[in-house]
Design an enzyme around this catalytic site. Structure first.
Site, mmCIF file in Angstrom:
data_model
loop_
_atom_site.group_PDB
_atom_site.id
_atom_site.type_symbol
_atom_site.label_atom_id
_atom_site.label_comp_id
_atom_site.label_asym_id
_atom_site.label_seq_id
_atom_site.Cartn_x
_atom_site.Cartn_y
_atom_site.Cartn_z
ATOM 1 N N ARG A 16 -1.907 27.006 -24.497
ATOM 2 C CA ARG A 16 -2.969 27.324 -25.102
ATOM 3 C C ARG A 16 -3.650 28.047 -24.498
ATOM 4 N NH1 ARG A 16 -6.698 25.806 -29.012
ATOM 5 N NH2 ARG A 16 -8.247 25.839 -28.203
ATOM 6 N N GLY A 49 -8.625 20.114 -22.940
ATOM 7 C CA GLY A 49 -10.093 20.158 -23.620
ATOM 8 C C GLY A 49 -10.154 18.318 -24.310
ATOM 9 N N HIS A 70 -8.156 32.237 -16.874
ATOM 10 C CA HIS A 70 -9.499 31.180 -16.813
ATOM 11 C C HIS A 70 -9.285 30.606 -15.485
ATOM 12 C CE1 HIS A 70 -10.388 32.750 -20.572
ATOM 13 N NE2 HIS A 70 -9.557 31.595 -21.299
ATOM 14 N N GLN A 71 -10.921 31.278 -14.487
ATOM 15 C CA GLN A 71 -10.961 30.781 -13.365
ATOM 16 C C GLN A 71 -11.005 29.529 -12.878
ATOM 17 O OE1 GLN A 71 -13.387 34.095 -11.342
ATOM 18 N NE2 GLN A 71 -11.411 35.276 -10.991
ATOM 19 N N THR A 108 -7.374 30.486 -25.601
ATOM 20 C CA THR A 108 -8.846 30.914 -25.943
ATOM 21 C C THR A 108 -9.076 31.761 -25.436
ATOM 22 O OG1 THR A 108 -9.619 30.034 -24.212
ATOM 23 C CG2 THR A 108 -9.069 28.266 -25.803
ATOM 24 N N ARG A 141 1.118 -1.326 -0.118
ATOM 25 C CA ARG A 141 -0.405 0.459 -0.097
ATOM 26 C C ARG A 141 0.714 1.010 0.138
ATOM 27 N NH1 ARG A 141 -4.472 -2.274 4.049
ATOM 28 N NH2 ARG A 141 -5.487 -3.661 2.607
ATOM 29 N N GLU A 178 -5.404 -3.720 -3.574
ATOM 30 C CA GLU A 178 -4.416 -3.619 -2.608
ATOM 31 C C GLU A 178 -5.985 -2.958 -1.239
ATOM 32 O OE1 GLU A 178 -0.427 -3.607 -1.295
ATOM 33 O OE2 GLU A 178 -0.383 -4.557 -3.209
ATOM 34 N N GLY A 179 -6.918 -2.834 -1.104
ATOM 35 C CA GLY A 179 -7.821 -2.842 -0.401
ATOM 36 C C GLY A 179 -8.691 -1.724 -1.397
ATOM 37 N N THR A 180 -10.003 -1.655 -1.510
ATOM 38 C CA THR A 180 -10.696 -0.746 -2.487
ATOM 39 C C THR A 180 -10.768 0.733 -1.832
ATOM 40 O OG1 THR A 180 -12.898 -1.760 -2.299
ATOM 41 C CG2 THR A 180 -11.681 -2.660 -4.141
#
Ligand SMILES: Cc1cc2nc3c(=O)[nH]c(=O)nc-3n(C[C@H](O)[C@H](O)[C@H](O)COP(=O)(O)OP(=O)(O)OC[C@H]3O[C@@H](n4cnc5c(N)ncnc54)[C@H](O)[C@@H]3O)c2cc1C
Length: 182
Positions: A45, A116, A55-56, A47, A20, A140-142
C-alpha cells in the site's frame, strides 16, 4: 472415579494447564498472522508517494508485533519444555497463556489499523483475527485471574504443590520403542 477421593480439584486444575498451553500456542499464532499480514500490506500500500512501510508509526506497530511474537513464542516453548521434562509448570503455562492472549488482542487490533479501512472489511483476514483472539482472553482463566495468580506467585502468596502422581518425561518415539523392545 478418576484419582482418589478429594483430588478432583487438583485434577481439574492439571487439565487446565494443558488447555492453557494450547491456547497460548493459538494466540501466539494470531500474533504471527497479524504481523505477516501487516508486513505484506505495508510493503504494498502506498500513500503520499511512498509505501506505508516507510512511515515510522507503521514501523512501530510492526516492531511491536514482532517483539510480542518472539516473546510469546519463547514463553510457550519454555512451558512445553517443562512439560516434556515432567516438571511443574502451572506458573509458566499461565504466563504464556496470559501474555500470548492479551498481546494477540493488541496485535490484531494494530493489524486492522495498519490496513486502514480495508482492515475493518472482510476483504482482508485481519478483522477475523480480532474476533478470534477475544474469546481466548476470557476462557481458560480470564486476564484478571492470570494477573492475580502471577502476582501471588511473585509475592510468594501462592505455591505450586506437586501432584500425587506426575506425568513421566516425554521420550522420543525411538527411545520408547527401545524400552518396549527390552
Ligand atoms: C468462546 C468461549 C468458549 C468457552 N468454552 C468453554 C469450554 O469449552 N468449557 C468451559 O468449561 N468453559 C468454556 N468457556 C467459559 C469460560 O471459561 C468462562 O466464560 C470464563 O472462565 C469466565 O467466566 P464467566 O463467563 O462466568 O465470567 P465471570 O466469572 O462472571 O467474570 C466476569 C468478570 O469478572 C472478573 N472476575 C471474576 N472473578 C474474579 C476474581 N475472583 N478476581 C478478579 N476478577 C474476577 C473476570 O475476569 C471477568 O472480567 C468458554 C467461554 C467462551 C467465551
Amino acid at each position: 472415579m478418576v484419582g482418589v477421593e478429594g483430588e478432583g480439584f487438583k485434577i481439574a486444575m492439571f487439565a487446565l494447564e494443558q488447555g492453557r498451553y494450547t491456547v497460548a500456542s493459538g494466540a501466539t499464532g494470531v500474533i504471527r498472522a497479524s504481523r505477516d499480514a501487516s508486513v505484506a500490506y505495508a510493503l504494498e500500500r502506498e500513500t503520499f508517494g511512498t509505501k506505508i512501510a516507510n512511515h515510522q508509526l507503521v514501523k512501530q506497530k510492526i516492531a511491536l508485533m514482532e517483539s510480542d511474537y518472539q516473546m510469546c513464542h519463547l514463553l510457550w516453548l519454555r512451558a512445553g519444555y517443562l512439560k516434556n521434562q515432567g516438571k511443574l509448570n502451572a506458573k509458566e503455562t499461565s504466563l504464556a497463556k496470559w501474555q500470548a492472549t492479551v498481546r494477540s488482542e493488541k496485535a490484531a487490533s494494530m493489524a486492522i489499523e495498519v490496513h486502514g479501512a480495508n482492515g475493518y472489511s472482510n476483504d482482508y483476514p485481519v478483522e477475523r483475527y480480532l474476533r478470534n483472539c477475544k474469546a481466548a482472553v476470557i476462557y481458560e482463566g480470564t486476564r484478571d485471574i492470570h494477573t492475580l495468580m502471577q502476582a501471588d506467585w511473585a509475592l510468594g502468596l501462592k505455591k505450586e504443590k506437586p501432584a500425587r502422581k506426575t506425568l513421566p518425561p516425554w521420550r522420543p518415539a525411538e527411545s520408547r520403542e527401545a524400552v518396549a523392545a527390552d
